[in-house]
Design a protein around this motif. Sequence first.
Motif, PDB file in Angstrom:
ATOM      1  N   TYR B 359     -11.874  -2.974  -0.606  1.00 41.47           N
ATOM      2  CA  TYR B 359     -12.040  -3.326   0.807  1.00 41.47           C
ATOM      3  C   TYR B 359     -11.392  -2.311   1.745  1.00 41.47           C
ATOM      4  CZ  TYR B 359     -14.082  -7.755  -0.568  1.00 41.47           C
ATOM      5  OH  TYR B 359     -14.920  -8.713  -1.080  1.00 41.47           O
ATOM      6  N   ARG B 360     -10.817  -1.244   1.190  1.00 40.80           N
ATOM      7  CA  ARG B 360     -10.165  -0.207   1.998  1.00 40.80           C
ATOM      8  C   ARG B 360      -9.166  -0.810   2.986  1.00 40.80           C
ATOM      9  NH1 ARG B 360     -14.199   1.867   5.145  1.00 40.80           N
ATOM     10  NH2 ARG B 360     -15.586   0.190   4.433  1.00 40.80           N
ATOM     11  N   VAL B 361      -8.304  -1.672   2.456  1.00 40.38           N
ATOM     12  CA  VAL B 361      -7.247  -2.278   3.273  1.00 40.38           C
ATOM     13  C   VAL B 361      -5.906  -1.947   2.615  1.00 40.38           C
ATOM     14  CG1 VAL B 361      -6.256  -4.427   4.147  1.00 40.38           C
ATOM     15  CG2 VAL B 361      -8.737  -4.186   3.972  1.00 40.38           C
ATOM     16  N   ALA B 362      -5.040  -1.260   3.365  1.00 35.72           N
ATOM     17  CA  ALA B 362      -3.724  -0.932   2.814  1.00 35.72           C
ATOM     18  C   ALA B 362      -2.966  -2.219   2.528  1.00 35.72           C
ATOM     19  CB  ALA B 362      -2.941  -0.066   3.794  1.00 35.72           C
ATOM     20  N   ASN B 363      -2.236  -2.221   1.433  1.00 30.78           N
ATOM     21  CA  ASN B 363      -1.615  -3.451   0.958  1.00 30.78           C
ATOM     22  C   ASN B 363      -0.250  -3.114   0.385  1.00 30.78           C
ATOM     23  OD1 ASN B 363      -1.056  -5.927  -0.056  1.00 30.78           O
ATOM     24  ND2 ASN B 363      -2.771  -6.027  -1.485  1.00 30.78           N
ATOM     25  N   ALA B 364       0.783  -3.791   0.866  1.00 30.86           N
ATOM     26  CA  ALA B 364       2.118  -3.640   0.275  1.00 30.86           C
ATOM     27  C   ALA B 364       2.514  -4.973  -0.334  1.00 30.86           C
ATOM     28  CB  ALA B 364       3.126  -3.208   1.345  1.00 30.86           C
ATOM     29  N   ASN B 365       2.899  -4.943  -1.600  1.00 32.88           N
ATOM     30  CA  ASN B 365       3.264  -6.171  -2.309  1.00 32.88           C
ATOM     31  C   ASN B 365       4.718  -6.110  -2.747  1.00 32.88           C
ATOM     32  OD1 ASN B 365       0.508  -7.203  -2.412  1.00 32.88           O
ATOM     33  ND2 ASN B 365       0.143  -5.551  -3.871  1.00 32.88           N
ATOM     34  N   PHE B 366       5.400  -7.204  -2.510  1.00 33.86           N
ATOM     35  CA  PHE B 366       6.776  -7.282  -2.989  1.00 33.86           C
ATOM     36  C   PHE B 366       7.109  -8.768  -3.102  1.00 33.86           C
ATOM     37  CE2 PHE B 366       8.802  -8.722   0.931  1.00 33.86           C
ATOM     38  CZ  PHE B 366       7.864  -8.364   1.887  1.00 33.86           C
ATOM     39  N   GLY B 367       8.286  -9.077  -3.598  1.00 34.45           N
ATOM     40  CA  GLY B 367       8.683 -10.488  -3.561  1.00 34.45           C
ATOM     41  C   GLY B 367       9.400 -10.971  -4.791  1.00 34.45           C
ATOM     42  N   HIS B 368       9.363 -12.294  -4.911  1.00 32.56           N
ATOM     43  CA  HIS B 368      10.198 -13.006  -5.870  1.00 32.56           C
ATOM     44  C   HIS B 368       9.480 -13.100  -7.212  1.00 32.56           C
ATOM     45  CE1 HIS B 368      11.989 -13.706  -2.043  1.00 32.56           C
ATOM     46  NE2 HIS B 368      11.109 -14.604  -1.661  1.00 32.56           N
ATOM     47  N   ALA B 369       9.512 -11.991  -7.939  1.00 28.41           N
ATOM     48  CA  ALA B 369       8.686 -11.860  -9.131  1.00 28.41           C
ATOM     49  C   ALA B 369       9.047 -12.872 -10.208  1.00 28.41           C
ATOM     50  CB  ALA B 369       8.813 -10.443  -9.688  1.00 28.41           C
ATOM     51  N   GLY B 370      10.299 -13.280 -10.272  1.00 28.13           N
ATOM     52  CA  GLY B 370      10.715 -14.229 -11.308  1.00 28.13           C
ATOM     53  C   GLY B 370      10.027 -15.572 -11.183  1.00 28.13           C
ATOM     54  N   ASN B 371       9.617 -15.922  -9.976  1.00 31.59           N
ATOM     55  CA  ASN B 371       8.813 -17.125  -9.766  1.00 31.59           C
ATOM     56  C   ASN B 371       7.313 -16.806  -9.728  1.00 31.59           C
ATOM     57  OD1 ASN B 371      11.449 -17.934  -7.753  1.00 31.59           O
ATOM     58  ND2 ASN B 371      10.743 -19.481  -9.172  1.00 31.59           N
ATOM     59  N   GLY B 372       6.951 -15.553  -9.915  1.00 30.36           N
ATOM     60  CA  GLY B 372       5.552 -15.162  -9.761  1.00 30.36           C
ATOM     61  C   GLY B 372       5.102 -15.216  -8.309  1.00 30.36           C
ATOM     62  N   ASN B 373       6.064 -15.190  -7.395  1.00 32.16           N
ATOM     63  CA  ASN B 373       5.811 -15.388  -5.958  1.00 32.16           C
ATOM     64  C   ASN B 373       5.776 -14.025  -5.253  1.00 32.16           C
ATOM     65  OD1 ASN B 373       7.657 -17.204  -3.337  1.00 32.16           O
ATOM     66  ND2 ASN B 373       5.576 -16.465  -3.369  1.00 32.16           N
ATOM     67  N   ILE B 374       4.579 -13.570  -4.933  1.00 30.67           N
ATOM     68  CA  ILE B 374       4.401 -12.235  -4.376  1.00 30.67           C
ATOM     69  C   ILE B 374       4.010 -12.324  -2.908  1.00 30.67           C
ATOM     70  CG2 ILE B 374       3.072 -10.091  -4.562  1.00 30.67           C
ATOM     71  CD1 ILE B 374       4.889 -10.584  -6.962  1.00 30.67           C
ATOM     72  N   HIS B 375       4.752 -11.588  -2.089  1.00 36.98           N
ATOM     73  CA  HIS B 375       4.366 -11.483  -0.683  1.00 36.98           C
ATOM     74  C   HIS B 375       3.388 -10.324  -0.550  1.00 36.98           C
ATOM     75  CE1 HIS B 375       7.081 -14.584   0.310  1.00 36.98           C
ATOM     76  NE2 HIS B 375       8.181 -13.904   0.083  1.00 36.98           N
ATOM     77  N   VAL B 376       2.160 -10.679  -0.254  1.00 31.92           N
ATOM     78  CA  VAL B 376       1.093  -9.695  -0.069  1.00 31.92           C
ATOM     79  C   VAL B 376       1.025  -9.367   1.415  1.00 31.92           C
ATOM     80  CG1 VAL B 376      -1.410  -9.359  -0.183  1.00 31.92           C
ATOM     81  CG2 VAL B 376      -0.215 -10.575  -2.025  1.00 31.92           C
ATOM     82  N   ASN B 377       0.999  -8.112   1.756  1.00 33.99           N
ATOM     83  CA  ASN B 377       0.936  -7.712   3.158  1.00 33.99           C
ATOM     84  C   ASN B 377      -0.241  -6.776   3.372  1.00 33.99           C
ATOM     85  OD1 ASN B 377       3.701  -8.617   4.523  1.00 33.99           O
ATOM     86  ND2 ASN B 377       4.084  -8.050   2.396  1.00 33.99           N
ATOM     87  N   LEU B 378      -1.267  -7.282   4.032  1.00 39.84           N
ATOM     88  CA  LEU B 378      -2.414  -6.442   4.369  1.00 39.84           C
ATOM     89  C   LEU B 378      -2.087  -5.772   5.701  1.00 39.84           C
ATOM     90  CD1 LEU B 378      -5.334  -8.881   3.421  1.00 39.84           C
ATOM     91  CD2 LEU B 378      -4.113  -7.242   1.977  1.00 39.84           C
ATOM     92  N   LEU B 379      -1.956  -4.435   5.646  1.00 41.36           N
ATOM     93  CA  LEU B 379      -1.443  -3.703   6.816  1.00 41.36           C
ATOM     94  C   LEU B 379      -2.595  -3.289   7.715  1.00 41.36           C
ATOM     95  CD1 LEU B 379       1.151  -1.603   4.796  1.00 41.36           C
ATOM     96  CD2 LEU B 379       1.538  -3.729   6.053  1.00 41.36           C
ATOM     97  N   VAL B 380      -3.027  -4.228   8.523  1.00 36.29           N
ATOM     98  CA  VAL B 380      -4.221  -3.993   9.336  1.00 36.29           C
ATOM     99  C   VAL B 380      -3.865  -3.574  10.759  1.00 36.29           C
ATOM    100  CG1 VAL B 380      -5.710  -5.553   8.031  1.00 36.29           C
ATOM    101  CG2 VAL B 380      -4.285  -6.464   9.875  1.00 36.29           C
ATOM    102  N   ASN B 381      -4.776  -2.866  11.338  1.00 38.10           N
ATOM    103  CA  ASN B 381      -4.685  -2.516  12.756  1.00 38.10           C
ATOM    104  C   ASN B 381      -5.454  -3.593  13.540  1.00 38.10           C
ATOM    105  OD1 ASN B 381      -5.047  -1.561  15.323  1.00 38.10           O
ATOM    106  ND2 ASN B 381      -5.960   0.408  14.698  1.00 38.10           N
ATOM    107  N   PRO B 382      -4.788  -4.360  14.343  1.00 38.85           N
ATOM    108  CA  PRO B 382      -5.456  -5.506  14.984  1.00 38.85           C
ATOM    109  C   PRO B 382      -6.547  -5.086  15.972  1.00 38.85           C
ATOM    110  CG  PRO B 382      -3.248  -5.199  15.885  1.00 38.85           C
ATOM    111  CD  PRO B 382      -3.378  -4.233  14.743  1.00 38.85           C
ATOM    112  N   ASP B 383      -6.536  -3.813  16.383  1.00 40.48           N
ATOM    113  CA  ASP B 383      -7.551  -3.355  17.336  1.00 40.48           C
ATOM    114  C   ASP B 383      -8.824  -2.870  16.638  1.00 40.48           C
ATOM    115  OD1 ASP B 383      -5.733  -3.890  19.368  1.00 40.48           O
ATOM    116  OD2 ASP B 383      -4.836  -1.887  19.162  1.00 40.48           O
ATOM    117  N   ASP B 384      -8.784  -2.852  15.326  1.00 34.89           N
ATOM    118  CA  ASP B 384      -9.937  -2.372  14.571  1.00 34.89           C
ATOM    119  C   ASP B 384     -10.690  -3.586  14.009  1.00 34.89           C
ATOM    120  OD1 ASP B 384     -11.732  -1.403  12.700  1.00 34.89           O
ATOM    121  OD2 ASP B 384     -10.356   0.138  11.943  1.00 34.89           O
TER     122      ASP B 384
END
Lengths: 458, 458
Positions: B359-384
Amino acid sequence: MLPAAFLTRLGAIVGDGKLLTDEASCYAYGYDNSRKVFPPDAVVFATSSEEVQQVVRLCDEFAVPLTPRGRGTGTTGASIPEQGGVALSLERMRRILAVDPANRVLVCEPGVLNQEVQDAARPHGFFWPPDPSSAAYCSVGGNLATCAGGPHAVKYGVTRDHVLGLKAVTGKGDIIKTGCYTTKGVVGYDLTRLLIGSEGTLAIITEATLKLTPLPAAVGGLTAHYRDIASCARAIAAIMAQPALPSALEFLDQASLDLIRARHPGLLPQETRALLMIEVDGAPGEIASSAQAIRAACSNDGLIRAEIVSDLKALWAARKALSPLLRDIAPKKINEDIVVPVSRLPELLQGLGELSARYRVANANFGHAGNGNIHVNLLVNPDDAEELQRAEACLDEIFTLVLRLDGTLSGEHGVGREKRAFVAREIDPVTLQLMRDIKQVFDPQNILNPGKMFADPQ
Amino acid sequence: MLPAAFLTRLGAIVGDGKLLTDEASCYAYGYDNSRKVFPPDAVVFATSSEEVQQVVRLCDEFAVPLTPRGRGTGTTGASIPEQGGVALSLERMRRILAVDPANRVLVCEPGVLNQEVQDAARPHGFFWPPDPSSAAYCSVGGNLATCAGGPHAVKYGVTRDHVLGLKAVTGKGDIIKTGCYTTKGVVGYDLTRLLIGSEGTLAIITEATLKLTPLPAAVGGLTAHYRDIASCARAIAAIMAQPALPSALEFLDQASLDLIRARHPGLLPQETRALLMIEVDGAPGEIASSAQAIRAACSNDGLIRAEIVSDLKALWAARKALSPLLRDIAPKKINEDIVVPVSRLPELLQGLGELSARYRVANANFGHAGNGNIHVNLLVNPDDAEELQRAEACLDEIFTLVLRLDGTLSGEHGVGREKRAFVAREIDPVTLQLMRDIKQVFDPQNILNPGKMFADPQ
């Protein structure tokens, strides 16, 4: 009596040999460890969620009371079909559907025994913490329905702390799925915990996703002998106020010790008037320091001696001997399961002694002191009507005392039919009505375990 | 607009200076960290359960939407008064009513900050485990309403595991008391857990009895650097499958690391493409052996190096730098909070990479891996607009992937308004209807935080 058309359809749902209506079978499924007996009109064995659903829907159609049942080891009559109708035994739903050590999860049906869960988890280095004393022969479904505890709850918590999700059939005959397969999850309301401890009055649990805990690498123990109950009670509070958390902290009063001494001479020294059995677990290097910290905390001027126990079986021997002994001596004993904040244990135990004396009712107290959870046993002779009356009055005052000390009337046994008359003393009318309204949502015709948990509204 | 008669009576309930209707104040109480804004028509500050009750009853009488609110740090819009009406701020209910170390209990009002609870518990050797990253400025009431988690949930569990009882006001204006003051209690249904995580849609929590946990005697840590995300994901599963439980197990992917490297040159080596930050706690003698066990478990052919960290502040520096950085770079980022069983993390992280590319969307993932809990961040430009559309489609596929992997759509942020459209993808219609029926029992006029948690029925 159940209509013939109902029985025909009931038999068709579960298939050959899974519907019993003879008197002996109905009697066998009419009691639990409360020692009361209310035989159902029929016993059925379901083997799937879909069968449970069909049974519920049929009972709903005919307005027949339906009491779900595990192994009948409960002490409050929660699984007794008091209003007749159908006893739905889940004892044949005993598949372990998944053992998933990578995710620390075990999925099983409600008829699996607690011990079978432990046996399946142990080879992978895990256990499931709820450990009622009936663990060898009670079912997971019953553990869930009552939110079972046990001696290790002081460190590990109770059943509600160790379940990720459930499948269940409501009183309307809807199959619902609660919770999730992961250790975190906040989508929707927490129906998992709402069902746990609801004693089969809201829904019938047909599958459970259990959260497993790593087995401790090492276990140690100590015993602490006291000259009197007051100093023992102070020691309990002191142990719980410091950070080294015992994995079990069990208490026996003088009456309990005397019972054990009478049957097992030499097991316990004569001068001990209150005893603590303390277990610690953790990393091997942690045991000695935890035991030392607890030994220091439990030392006061009433302590005769505290000793490290190397043989853990010996540590538990006295405690395990007790419950059957009590049953032998007083088969109709009144068994209670009260809880107070640990800091109030000195007041509680003193009050229990005074009430026992005032009402001339023998009383043996023991239990899970680290949670402030004391099993009170009024050792009555059921043939002595006058003594029974005194015991009832004594019990009433015990409950008043417990509530005055910020306690609760049941820590782990539940309400069932034995305690429902007292629930309104603990829960205010507005909150109680809300609970009834929730029951109405799950079970609008009031067919699921009717009459349990709440007394009829005035 | 609210009727004048309503406002007059509202002002009389809370008293001087506690009702605001000017535009600026309403704006200030109209947003949270979801960055959406829906100003209420009025803001009130209650200071007691009785005031909350009167406010609810008044709103009920006038059928005015009422949205309770802590400090507005939530990310899902759960505290936004989307339908106008009254924003009820609980920020002035900030009394700590009891610190009771002997019973490991702290009682407080909902406006007390999480950090203030920690500060009150720490001198006694205790802490309250929920630790969202907003701990310094989020309120206990918000933690309860969302069932907050945080990095230490992998060992200590989430908010629902650390509450003994609540006082709350339902949508009918009834004051209810749930749970008890003791660590065990099974009288009545578990309304405590039902309210926790219900996002103010069932009742407004006005007092909480929190269960405290002993502070660990010692803390240690290690970092593990990986050549690629696949080997890092396998290491997480391997760590969680062995018994030495980390007290935190945080994960950062390459995109997250690159963001940190750009802002903080030299903090992280260039070749690291995935990083684990691992904390262990316990008895002093336990730290080294736990760290060794975890180091062994996390070793695989993708590991560049695993190193014991002596400075714990340094361990957390990279992780703490990240969230504000993401906001700086993409203020309108789409922030998700998905969870999968840890054994499925390799599949999840691979799938997230593929979806980001497709989908050509930049994505940064991090988080509480021990719970399998990943914070997904789609880094979008709101003007696009075109990119936003691609991001929405990508998100949709992410949710499909998560559910296929037995996961859940939110581990700790909740549903609010941001995720309600997706709830029906996770919860089946029958269970969802049951939840709506429970809402109806607590809040028959649907005045409490209307529209949140569930999308309107079709």
